[in-house]
Design a protein around this motif. Structure first.
Motif, PDB file in Angstrom:
ATOM      1  N   PRO A  85       0.808  -1.223   0.000  1.00 37.40           N
ATOM      2  CA  PRO A  85       0.000   0.000   0.000  1.00 37.40           C
ATOM      3  C   PRO A  85       0.838   1.269   0.000  1.00 37.40           C
ATOM      4  CG  PRO A  85      -0.164  -1.121   2.113  1.00 37.40           C
ATOM      5  CD  PRO A  85       0.550  -2.055   1.200  1.00 37.40           C
ATOM      6  N   VAL A  86       1.968   1.252   0.698  1.00 33.51           N
ATOM      7  CA  VAL A  86       2.837   2.431   0.716  1.00 33.51           C
ATOM      8  C   VAL A  86       3.425   2.676  -0.666  1.00 33.51           C
ATOM      9  CG1 VAL A  86       4.997   3.379   1.637  1.00 33.51           C
ATOM     10  CG2 VAL A  86       3.372   2.238   3.166  1.00 33.51           C
ATOM     11  N   GLY A  87       3.954   1.629  -1.291  1.00 31.06           N
ATOM     12  CA  GLY A  87       4.559   1.774  -2.608  1.00 31.06           C
ATOM     13  C   GLY A  87       3.556   2.171  -3.668  1.00 31.06           C
ATOM     14  N   THR A  88       2.342   1.649  -3.582  1.00 32.25           N
ATOM     15  CA  THR A  88       1.303   2.016  -4.548  1.00 32.25           C
ATOM     16  C   THR A  88       0.982   3.499  -4.453  1.00 32.25           C
ATOM     17  OG1 THR A  88       0.322  -0.198  -4.517  1.00 32.25           O
ATOM     18  CG2 THR A  88      -1.088   1.612  -5.221  1.00 32.25           C
ATOM     19  N   ALA A  89       0.746   3.993  -3.241  1.00 29.16           N
ATOM     20  CA  ALA A  89       0.416   5.410  -3.061  1.00 29.16           C
ATOM     21  C   ALA A  89       1.569   6.304  -3.501  1.00 29.16           C
ATOM     22  CB  ALA A  89       0.056   5.675  -1.601  1.00 29.16           C
ATOM     23  N   ALA A  90       2.788   5.923  -3.130  1.00 29.55           N
ATOM     24  CA  ALA A  90       3.945   6.749  -3.490  1.00 29.55           C
ATOM     25  C   ALA A  90       4.119   6.824  -4.999  1.00 29.55           C
ATOM     26  CB  ALA A  90       5.203   6.175  -2.835  1.00 29.55           C
ATOM     27  N   THR A  91       4.021   5.691  -5.675  1.00 26.70           N
ATOM     28  CA  THR A  91       4.200   5.681  -7.133  1.00 26.70           C
ATOM     29  C   THR A  91       3.113   6.499  -7.817  1.00 26.70           C
ATOM     30  OG1 THR A  91       5.229   3.493  -7.015  1.00 26.70           O
ATOM     31  CG2 THR A  91       4.378   4.196  -9.156  1.00 26.70           C
ATOM     32  N   ALA A  92       1.869   6.369  -7.364  1.00 31.91           N
ATOM     33  CA  ALA A  92       0.766   7.116  -7.968  1.00 31.91           C
ATOM     34  C   ALA A  92       0.937   8.616  -7.803  1.00 31.91           C
ATOM     35  CB  ALA A  92      -0.555   6.670  -7.361  1.00 31.91           C
ATOM     36  N   LEU A  93       1.655   9.032  -6.760  1.00 33.54           N
ATOM     37  CA  LEU A  93       1.881  10.456  -6.507  1.00 33.54           C
ATOM     38  C   LEU A  93       3.209  10.949  -7.060  1.00 33.54           C
ATOM     39  CD1 LEU A  93       0.566  10.605  -2.837  1.00 33.54           C
ATOM     40  CD2 LEU A  93      -0.445  11.749  -4.811  1.00 33.54           C
ATOM     41  N   GLY A  94       4.024  10.045  -7.604  1.00 30.35           N
ATOM     42  CA  GLY A  94       5.325  10.450  -8.111  1.00 30.35           C
ATOM     43  C   GLY A  94       6.323  10.741  -7.013  1.00 30.35           C
ATOM     44  N   LEU A  95       6.165  10.064  -5.867  1.00 33.58           N
ATOM     45  CA  LEU A  95       7.060  10.266  -4.729  1.00 33.58           C
ATOM     46  C   LEU A  95       7.822   8.982  -4.432  1.00 33.58           C
ATOM     47  CD1 LEU A  95       4.548  12.021  -2.291  1.00 33.58           C
ATOM     48  CD2 LEU A  95       6.339  13.151  -3.623  1.00 33.58           C
ATOM     49  N   SER A  96       8.898   9.113  -3.685  1.00 31.80           N
ATOM     50  CA  SER A  96       9.552   7.926  -3.147  1.00 31.80           C
ATOM     51  C   SER A  96       8.799   7.498  -1.897  1.00 31.80           C
ATOM     52  CB  SER A  96      11.011   8.226  -2.795  1.00 31.80           C
ATOM     53  OG  SER A  96      11.071   9.119  -1.690  1.00 31.80           O
ATOM     54  N   CYS A  97       9.011   6.257  -1.474  1.00 35.65           N
ATOM     55  CA  CYS A  97       8.363   5.796  -0.249  1.00 35.65           C
ATOM     56  C   CYS A  97       8.809   6.624   0.950  1.00 35.65           C
ATOM     57  CB  CYS A  97       8.672   4.320  -0.015  1.00 35.65           C
ATOM     58  SG  CYS A  97       7.869   3.213  -1.202  1.00 35.65           S
ATOM     59  N   ALA A  98      10.069   7.020   0.960  1.00 35.63           N
ATOM     60  CA  ALA A  98      10.576   7.847   2.061  1.00 35.63           C
ATOM     61  C   ALA A  98       9.871   9.189   2.102  1.00 35.63           C
ATOM     62  CB  ALA A  98      12.083   8.036   1.913  1.00 35.63           C
ATOM     63  N   GLU A  99       9.660   9.788   0.933  1.00 38.64           N
ATOM     64  CA  GLU A  99       8.955  11.068   0.888  1.00 38.64           C
ATOM     65  C   GLU A  99       7.518  10.920   1.363  1.00 38.64           C
ATOM     66  OE1 GLU A  99      11.032  13.524  -2.776  1.00 38.64           O
ATOM     67  OE2 GLU A  99       9.714  11.826  -3.261  1.00 38.64           O
ATOM     68  N   LEU A 100       6.883   9.816   0.981  1.00 37.62           N
ATOM     69  CA  LEU A 100       5.501   9.601   1.403  1.00 37.62           C
ATOM     70  C   LEU A 100       5.405   9.457   2.912  1.00 37.62           C
ATOM     71  CD1 LEU A 100       2.569   9.010   0.241  1.00 37.62           C
ATOM     72  CD2 LEU A 100       3.113   6.624   0.715  1.00 37.62           C
ATOM     73  N   THR A 101       6.282   8.660   3.498  1.00 33.66           N
ATOM     74  CA  THR A 101       6.230   8.436   4.937  1.00 33.66           C
ATOM     75  C   THR A 101       6.606   9.676   5.722  1.00 33.66           C
ATOM     76  OG1 THR A 101       8.480   7.527   4.884  1.00 33.66           O
ATOM     77  CG2 THR A 101       6.670   5.965   4.739  1.00 33.66           C
ATOM     78  N   ARG A 102       7.309  10.613   5.094  1.00 31.52           N
ATOM     79  CA  ARG A 102       7.623  11.882   5.764  1.00 31.52           C
ATOM     80  C   ARG A 102       6.466  12.867   5.664  1.00 31.52           C
ATOM     81  NH1 ARG A 102      12.884  11.460   3.319  1.00 31.52           N
ATOM     82  NH2 ARG A 102      12.281  13.014   1.760  1.00 31.52           N
ATOM     83  N   GLY A 103       5.353  12.472   5.055  1.00 31.36           N
ATOM     84  CA  GLY A 103       4.197  13.350   4.985  1.00 31.36           C
ATOM     85  C   GLY A 103       4.200  14.276   3.797  1.00 31.36           C
TER      86      GLY A 103
END
Length: 353
Positions: free
Chosen positions: A152-170
């Motif tokens: 779920p983290v990787g799916t959301a990050a890819t759909a937003l054009g972010l890395s997983c680290a960027e996503l988890t940092r908010g």
């Protein structure tokens, strides 16, 4: 909450003179005679065997004051299902969307069309495929930490054009992509931990039943709805939903007084034998009503959770057709309000330990 027609014991808790008829009780603060020790969600019985504890509540304490938790415990299916939609039980001002009874996204501009869901499906399929192929080369793996968390983290990050680290940092609100699919990814990013727990329980149920695992792994797209729903019923990711009574609320065991905190035990309700035959059994062929685990089926994040479950099972089945538990491993749920196996130790190639 409507009253079930079923023989119920007198509710146990701090009483005061009854109001509104026989069996009415109130919350803490009243001078009360000594009462027998009562169950607590924070006690050793619940920690040792959560589902056995739930069984005790349903059978002997359908409504009971939990002094350690500071809330009335409600455990039977009829009461919990009714209470989740009761306007007299106040929800948090802004709670977590897609918990049972919490559908904040309903009717919002974040609702997505079929095209957006199609994009999320493609991203989920690719993410699940990559994760599964990486694990397939290993002698051993932990599906909870290395697959269920990251899908779920990787799916959301890819759909937003972010890395997983960027996503988890908010950083999701500053995603590099826009449009309905990105809006849907933002909505689901906050649910990634809950989806990961539900995925872990799904895989635990399937791997505990090799025949069901083989059937699910080879199923056609869209054919896993019943398997997913049964896993959510038997092992919901959310076990406890907290509310506060705006007014006196009637239950099978008595009356919750106005102003009191209420803990709706979804995990207990989902295994109520008065609602589900052989409730402890994992049986995808059940015909009972939908589980209480997520918001309604048309809730966007709940739809994404189901499509990710399908992508997960298909990717793992394709990459690891002989997937089995590691030698001697048994999955164990942990958590208070939310629960799932913390680890899922497997041997990707199915070789014996």
């Amino acid at each position: 909450m409507q009253t079930e027609k079923r023989g119920a014991p007198v509710p146990t808790g701090p009483p005061e003179p009854a109001r509104g008829g026989r069996g009415a009780v109130t919350g803490p603060g009243a001078a009360a005679p000594a009462v027998p020790a009562t169950p607590s969600l924070l006690g050793p019985e619940a920690a040792r065997d959560r589902y056995g504890f739930y069984r005790t509540l349903r059978e002997s304490y359908p409504l009971v004051w939990d002094g350690r938790l500071g809330a009335w415990l409600v455990s039977r299916y009829g009461d919990v299902a009714s209470a989740l939609g009761d306007p007299g039980l106040v929800r948090p001002r802004r709670g977590p969307c897609c918990w049972p009874g919490e559908v904040w996204c309903e009717g919002s501009p974040q609702e997505a069309d079929d095209e957006a869901f199609g994009v999320l499906r493609e991203v989920s399929e690719r993410t699940a495929f990559v994760l599964a192929r990486r694990l397939a080369r290993r002698e051993g793996a932990d599906l909870a930490a290395e697959f269920c968390h990251w899908l779920p983290v990787g799916t959301a990050a890819t759909a937003l054009g972010l890395s997983c680290a960027e996503l988890t940092r908010g950083s999701r609100v500053k995603g590099r992509r826009a449009g309905p699919a990105a809006a849907l990814a933002v909505l689901c990013a906050d649910r990634s931990a809950l989806i990961g727990k539900a995925l872990a329980s799904l895989l635990a149920n399937l791997l505990d039943h090799p025949g069901e695992w083989a059937a699910a792994a080879g199923a056609a797209p869209g054919a896993l709805t019943a398997v997913w729903g049964e896993s959510l019923r038997r092992n919901p990711p959310v076990h406890v939903v907290l509310r506060r009574a705006r007014r006196d609320a009637r239950t099978a065991g008595g009356t919750v007084p106005a102003g009191a905190a209420v803990a709706l035990l979804v995990g207990a309700a989902s295994r109520d034998p008065d609602r589900f035959a052989n409730p402890d059994r994992f049986d995808p062929r059940r015909t009972a009503a939908a589980p209480l685990a997520f918001g309604p089926p048309d809730c966007p994040a709940a739809r994404v959770a189901e499509l990710q479950a399908e992508c997960a099972v298909r990717a793992l089945g394709d990459a690891m057709p002989r997937l089995r538990w590691a030698g001697g491993f048994r999955p164990t749920e942990t958590g208070l309000l939310t629960r799932a196996p913390r680890t899922l130790l497997v041997r990707p190639a199915g070789r014996p330990a």
